[in-house]
Design an enzyme around this catalytic site. Structure first.
Site, mmCIF file in Angstrom:
data_model
loop_
_atom_site.group_PDB
_atom_site.id
_atom_site.type_symbol
_atom_site.label_atom_id
_atom_site.label_comp_id
_atom_site.label_asym_id
_atom_site.label_seq_id
_atom_site.Cartn_x
_atom_site.Cartn_y
_atom_site.Cartn_z
ATOM 1 N N ARG A 88 0.451 -1.583 0.155
ATOM 2 C CA ARG A 88 0.060 -0.281 -0.052
ATOM 3 C C ARG A 88 0.915 1.404 0.041
ATOM 4 O O ARG A 88 2.207 1.090 0.309
ATOM 5 C CB ARG A 88 -1.004 0.053 1.348
ATOM 6 C CG ARG A 88 -0.631 -0.150 2.417
ATOM 7 C CD ARG A 88 -1.594 0.101 3.762
ATOM 8 N NE ARG A 88 -0.691 -0.010 5.442
ATOM 9 C CZ ARG A 88 0.704 1.339 5.434
ATOM 10 N NH1 ARG A 88 0.913 2.357 5.024
ATOM 11 N NH2 ARG A 88 1.116 1.075 6.981
ATOM 12 N N CYS A 187 2.875 7.002 10.681
ATOM 13 C CA CYS A 187 2.566 7.598 9.090
ATOM 14 C C CYS A 187 3.792 8.450 8.960
ATOM 15 O O CYS A 187 3.396 9.823 8.462
ATOM 16 C CB CYS A 187 1.126 8.338 9.160
ATOM 17 S SG CYS A 187 -0.014 6.602 9.380
#
EC number: 2.3.1.181
Length: 262
Positions: A88, A187
């Site tokens: 991803r 992240c």
């Protein structure tokens, strides 16, 4: 449409799905991350071939870190927990008990609009959070996911689209621990925090509490029944902009499956 560099390809009230058939919702309970990834890959191939319809997987994972294609060495965990390199976008995150995960396997209508798809997922999450009582949940321009002012992420997104079919998806922090985020750069963002619905509302918000609202909101957003609105309350640098894909994340899935962790 908020945060988009251009207008979406489809009107806000039009479905982004190629199919008009109902979405198949599959409730899987707790599933090992690699097992869920194999399931996604098989379903996505079947969807691209037209042998199945659109599907959304609803599940949770045992505790694991997953590293997207833009993960940097400095992002990686310091506590020895397994890391799975995944195909991803984005950088590293954590999945585990108390976090609600949804993986839409959706054939998008042509022309495929990745930005609109992401914004629709965010819109569904914003609705769920606001309906539960987090009235100021919204977006930070330049950063995906759903945020609580001033800088706390309550839901993360990471997607892949191949042959017009989506994989991976979103994770909503319900009543999970935040301990595992302390050992990574979540992240790739070092200047903001992570939160849960339970922490924000001061009462327990379980995965079970949020499952039906999230499913309903996702389907509404994909169908255009829930229109994307401007919920932006801040802007910040994109943590993936200009970063090359790392060798860790380029390793293929078969190698991941045989090794399990890195």
């Amino acid at each position: 449409m908020s945060n988009a560099p251009r207008e979406p390809f489809f009107p806000a009230d039009r479905s982004i799905r190629a199919s008009k058939d109902s979405v198949d919702i599959r409730y899987l309970g707790e599933v090992d991350y690699l097992e869920a990834w194999d399931t996604q890959a098989a379903l996505a191939a079947d969807r691209a071939a037209g042998s199945i319809g659109d599907t959304i997987l609803i599940l949770t994972h045992p505790s694991v870190y997953t590293a997207g294609k833009r993960t940097q060495p400095e992002d990686l965990p310091t506590n020895g927990l397994a890391v799975v390199d995944v195909d991803r976008g984005g950088r590293i995150t954590w999945h585990g008990p108390g976090q609600l995960v949804a993986y839409p396997i959706i054939k998008l209508a042509d022309p495929v609009d990745v930005v609109d798809y992401v914004r629709r997922l965010e819109e569904a999450l914003i609705k769920v959070c606001r309906d539960a009582g987090i009235k100021d949940a919204g977006r930070i321009d330049g950063r995906s996911g759903v945020w609580v002012p001033p800088d706390r992420k309550v839901a993360a997104l990471g997607i892949r689209i191949t042959r017009g079919v989506t994989m991976h998806g979103l994770a909503l922090n319900c009543d999970n621990t935040l301990e595992y985020y302390e050992h990574i750069v979540p992240c790739g963002i070092s200047d903001a925090g992570v939160t849960t619905m339970t922490k924000e509302l001061g009462r327990d918000i379980s995965v079970e509490d949020m499952t039906a609202p999230l499913v309903d909101a996702l389907v509404q957003a994909l169908e255009g029944e829930l229109a994307v609105a401007d919920h932006t309350f801040a802007s910040a640098p994109d943590p993936t902009k200009g970063l090359p894909a790392q060798a860790r994340a380029r390793r293929d899935h078969s190698d991941q499956r045989s090794k399990g962790t890195v």
